[in-house]
Design an enzyme around this catalytic site. Structure first.
Site, short mmCIF file in Angstrom:
data_model
loop_
_atom_site.label_atom_id
_atom_site.label_comp_id
_atom_site.label_asym_id
_atom_site.label_seq_id
_atom_site.Cartn_x
_atom_site.Cartn_y
_atom_site.Cartn_z
N SER A 120 81.59 -31.99 9.93
CA SER A 120 81.53 -30.76 9.14
C SER A 120 81.24 -29.53 9.99
O SER A 120 81.44 -28.41 9.54
CB SER A 120 80.45 -30.88 8.05
OG SER A 120 79.19 -31.20 8.64
N HIS A 141 88.40 -32.56 7.88
CA HIS A 141 87.10 -32.42 7.22
C HIS A 141 87.24 -32.39 5.71
O HIS A 141 87.67 -31.40 5.12
CB HIS A 141 86.40 -31.15 7.72
CG HIS A 141 85.09 -30.88 7.05
ND1 HIS A 141 84.63 -29.61 6.75
CD2 HIS A 141 84.13 -31.73 6.61
CE1 HIS A 141 83.47 -29.70 6.16
NE2 HIS A 141 83.13 -30.97 6.06
N GLU A 153 89.81 -29.42 5.46
CA GLU A 153 90.06 -28.56 6.61
C GLU A 153 90.79 -29.37 7.69
O GLU A 153 90.31 -30.44 8.09
CB GLU A 153 88.75 -27.99 7.16
CG GLU A 153 88.10 -26.98 6.24
CD GLU A 153 86.78 -26.45 6.76
OE1 GLU A 153 86.50 -25.25 6.62
OE2 GLU A 153 85.99 -27.26 7.31
N ASN A 192 81.89 -23.88 6.28
CA ASN A 192 80.50 -23.97 6.74
C ASN A 192 80.14 -22.81 7.68
O ASN A 192 78.98 -22.41 7.76
CB ASN A 192 80.24 -25.31 7.43
CG ASN A 192 80.17 -26.44 6.44
OD1 ASN A 192 79.95 -26.22 5.25
ND2 ASN A 192 80.35 -27.66 6.89
#
Length: 672
Positions: A120, A141, A153, A192
């Site tokens: 992540s 991800h 992702e 993130n």
């Protein structure tokens, strides 16, 4: 390359979820972990999940047993990956562990097998550093829970081949997900990375005793969020938050290591829900947060500004497109909107001021505004119009040659070049549309199309209050380009309607528009000017409608607008005779509002004055009342006027105007 067999390494929450997704969509899945016991627990959870989906009719006609039959388990990497087309690593978030797993995988897979990490935060380039075939390594991800969350992702490491990225993007679409292409490997990737400054801010709120966790959570829950930030950190796990911030401190900015409260909770093994205590006591279930305790010491604007800022940084760095960033946050965080759409409601100055306030308050340069926001290019960034550095440098060099004009008109903060027009935005909330077909700036079909695009581009831009329309050189426009081929009378009719529609946009755009009439403003050039709210020009500008002398009529709104401005009789005379009048005569008739010697320079002072001193919402309302109210009975117009008063009463601009008047200071209107 076709993917049929998928190996998933690690059977924790993410691993089992990823395995379940691929099995649902018909792929053969081999799931690996260190023991049969762990794998059996994972299979049990997958089965429970599939049964629920089956009961809801969400397995596309398959049965849970059929899907389960596609998943086999192994306790050695070799057996799990030897026939795989794709390997997905889903082990704990530890760089050394992931590198070890990848090295082991490379020993047993075929040369063409794609190896992906579900990390992540950790850069894929760092994980793949010691591998022999780094071109086949990428990030994949998934978001938790993988079965329900739509986003994946797809991360391109420094040496990942374009072919591998294309295969993975196509694969993600085949399993019903949205592939966010991360084209530059950065810690945290997109979602993130955007969340990271928020986590830091929430830590600093507590470290600096701005308010208590419950007071802040109460505020955010009162804003409609299902969980406050501290309740969410407890739910996710304080250890996860701590590890992420420590990683960002090493790879992005040392300021991410400032979170003392998080460090204390981590060191004291108070990890939130998983240990029973973190910011809250979870021993008796989910904490109850009293929204009546909401603090007024924090603001949703704090969070929005940070999200917008980080999104702009990602755009500047070439990590992802504005569209992918918007959809990534929407799908990855299960929200109705992302930072790109939010950014379009604010000006660069508003976001810049908020970010500088946060950076100074907490002595944290993570919060400092991105370069595009500093330079007034927020809108250009979020709409994908940022120029490459070399192009920007060239534009600045060209700008130096125009120094004198720039000083008088204000600093150009962005410029957009079309084939037949140019659009320039200035720091004083003024934009300029320049017809660019020297020497007469004749209006072609292509120019109309580009003018329409430019008007729509400026329509909702909060950094523009006034739009000036002029022509390149000493001429506004000598009219329509009659050299264009027209195949039929119907096509000629449609061309007329097209011009009418585009010019109508000028009368409807919620900005004040000013036409600069110079040299020639004939035919379509005159009609373009009449569609604007104000007109300025020189004494000797030649104005008129020659259409009747050619066997035509003014066909882009001229017959309707001119009579409304100067009266039916005089309009009839000008149109049926085709006579030209000077700017001086036009001023006496009320066609021109101002006479200038140097109109392109002097109009900018007028535009700047209106943009800075007149409330933009009030101007937009006045424009609609005058343009539309003149076409209806007076009692209907008066009703429209009272509605406008009611709408404006609730605006921030009205409060700002009254306070500024009482305090004898210049108002700072925001268009809200």
């Amino acid at each position: 390359m076709e993917i049929k067999n998928v190996a998933v390494l690690g059977s924790g929450t993410m691993g089992q979820g990823i395995a379940e997704v691929f099995a649902i969509y018909g792929y053969n899945v081999k799931m690996e972990d260190i023991s049969e016991e762990i794998l059996n627990k994972a299979l049990k959870k997958i089965k429970e999940s599939l049964v629920k989906l089956e009961q809801k009719g969400q397995l596309f006609g398959k049965t849970s047993d059929e899907v389960m039959s596609r998943i086999s388990t192994f306790t050695t990497i070799e057996e799990a990956v030897k026939d795989a087309d794709l390997v997905i690593e889903a082990v704990p978030e530890n760089l050394d562990l992931k590198k070890k797993v990848f090295s082991e995988v490379e020993k047993f897979v075929r040369k063409e097998t794609i190896i992906a990490s579900n990390t992540s935060n950790i850069r894929i380039t760092d994980i793949a550093k010691d591998l022999k075939y780094r071109d086949r390594v990428a990030g994949l991800h998934f978001f938790n829970p993988p079965v329900l969350m739509k986003l994946v992702e797809v991360i391109k490491a420094e040496e990942t081949s374009d072919e591998v990225i294309d295969v993975l993007v196509d694969l993600v679409k085949k399993i019903g997900k949205y592939p966010l292409k991360v084209m530059k490997d950065t810690p945290g990737f997109v979602v993130n990375r955007i969340n990271a400054p928020e986590s830091l801010l929430f830590c600093l709120y507590i470290d600096n005793k701005v308010a208590t966790p419950e007071e802040i959570d109460a505020y955010f829950k009162s804003q409609g969020l299902p969980m406050g930030p501290y309740e969410l950190m407890d739910y996710v796990g304080i250890d996860i938050v701590y590890d992420s911030l420590e990683y960002f401190a090493k790879t992005l900015n040392p300021c991410y290591g400032k979170c003392n409260t998080i460090k204390e909770l981590y060191n004291n093994k108070m990890l939130g829900m998983k240990t029973g205590k973190g910011f809250y006591d979870w021993s008796k279930g989910r904490p109850l947060i009293d929204v009546k305790k909401a603090t007024d010491k924090v603001s949703m604007m704090d969070v929005l500004a940070l999200e917008i800022n980080e999104a702009v940084k990602l755009i500047e760095e070439g990590v992802a497109t504005p569209e992918d960033i918007e959809n990534g946050v929407k799908y990855g965080m299960n929200r109705p909107y992302g930072p790109i759409s939010v950014a379009k409601s604010f000006t660069s100055m508003e976001i810049k001021s908020k970010l500088e306030e946060l950076a100074n308050k907490f002595n944290c340069n993570v919060f400092e505004p991105a370069e595009s926001i500093k330079n007034g290019l927020l809108r250009d960034a979020v709409e994908g119009r940022l120029k490459k550095k070399e192009e920007e440098g060239k534009r600045k060099e060209e700008g130096k040659k125009e120094g004198a004009a720039e000083i008088k008109e204000g600093k150009v903060i962005s410029a957009q070049q079309y084939k037949t027009i140019k659009v320039e935005k200035y720091e004083n909330k003024v934009a300029k549309i320049i017809l660019n077909r020297p020497k007469y700036n004749l209006i072609s079909g292509e120019l109309l199309e580009e003018l329409e695009k430019a008007i729509k581009y400026l329509w909702n831009d909060p950094e523009v209050n006034v739009v000036v329309i002029t022509g390149e050189g000493n001429v506004l426009s000598a009219g329509a380009d009659l050299n264009e081929f027209v195949g039929s009378s119907f096509q000629f009719l449609e061309n007329s309607r097209k011009g009418e529609r585009v010019f109508q946009l000028l009368s409807e755009i919620p900005k004040l528009t000013i036409a600069v009439m110079k040299g020639y403003a004939l035919g379509g050039g005159f009609e373009l000017s009449l569609a604007c709210d104000l007109r300025v020009g020189t004494e000797d500008v030649q104005i008129g409608f020659p259409e009747v002398t050619l066997g035509l009529v003014p066909g882009w709104g001229g017959t309707q607008r001119l009579s409304r401005i100067i009266g039916l009789g005089k309009a009839m005379e000008l149109i049926v005779t085709g006579q030209r009048i000077s700017g001086k005569e036009a001023y006496s008739l009320g066609i021109l509002n101002k006479i200038y010697k140097n109109p392109d320079e002097e109009v900018m002072e007028l535009a700047k004055s209106i943009a800075q001193n007149s409330a933009p919402l009030a101007v937009a309302m006045v424009k609609r009342l005058l343009n539309k109210g003149s076409q209806v009975p007076i009692d209907v117009g008066l009703e429209m006027e009272s509605f406008a008063m009611g709408v404006l009463f609730s605006t921030e601009d009205l409060k700002e105007g009254i306070i500024s008047f009482l305090q004898k200071k210049k108002p700072e209107f925001k268009g809200r």
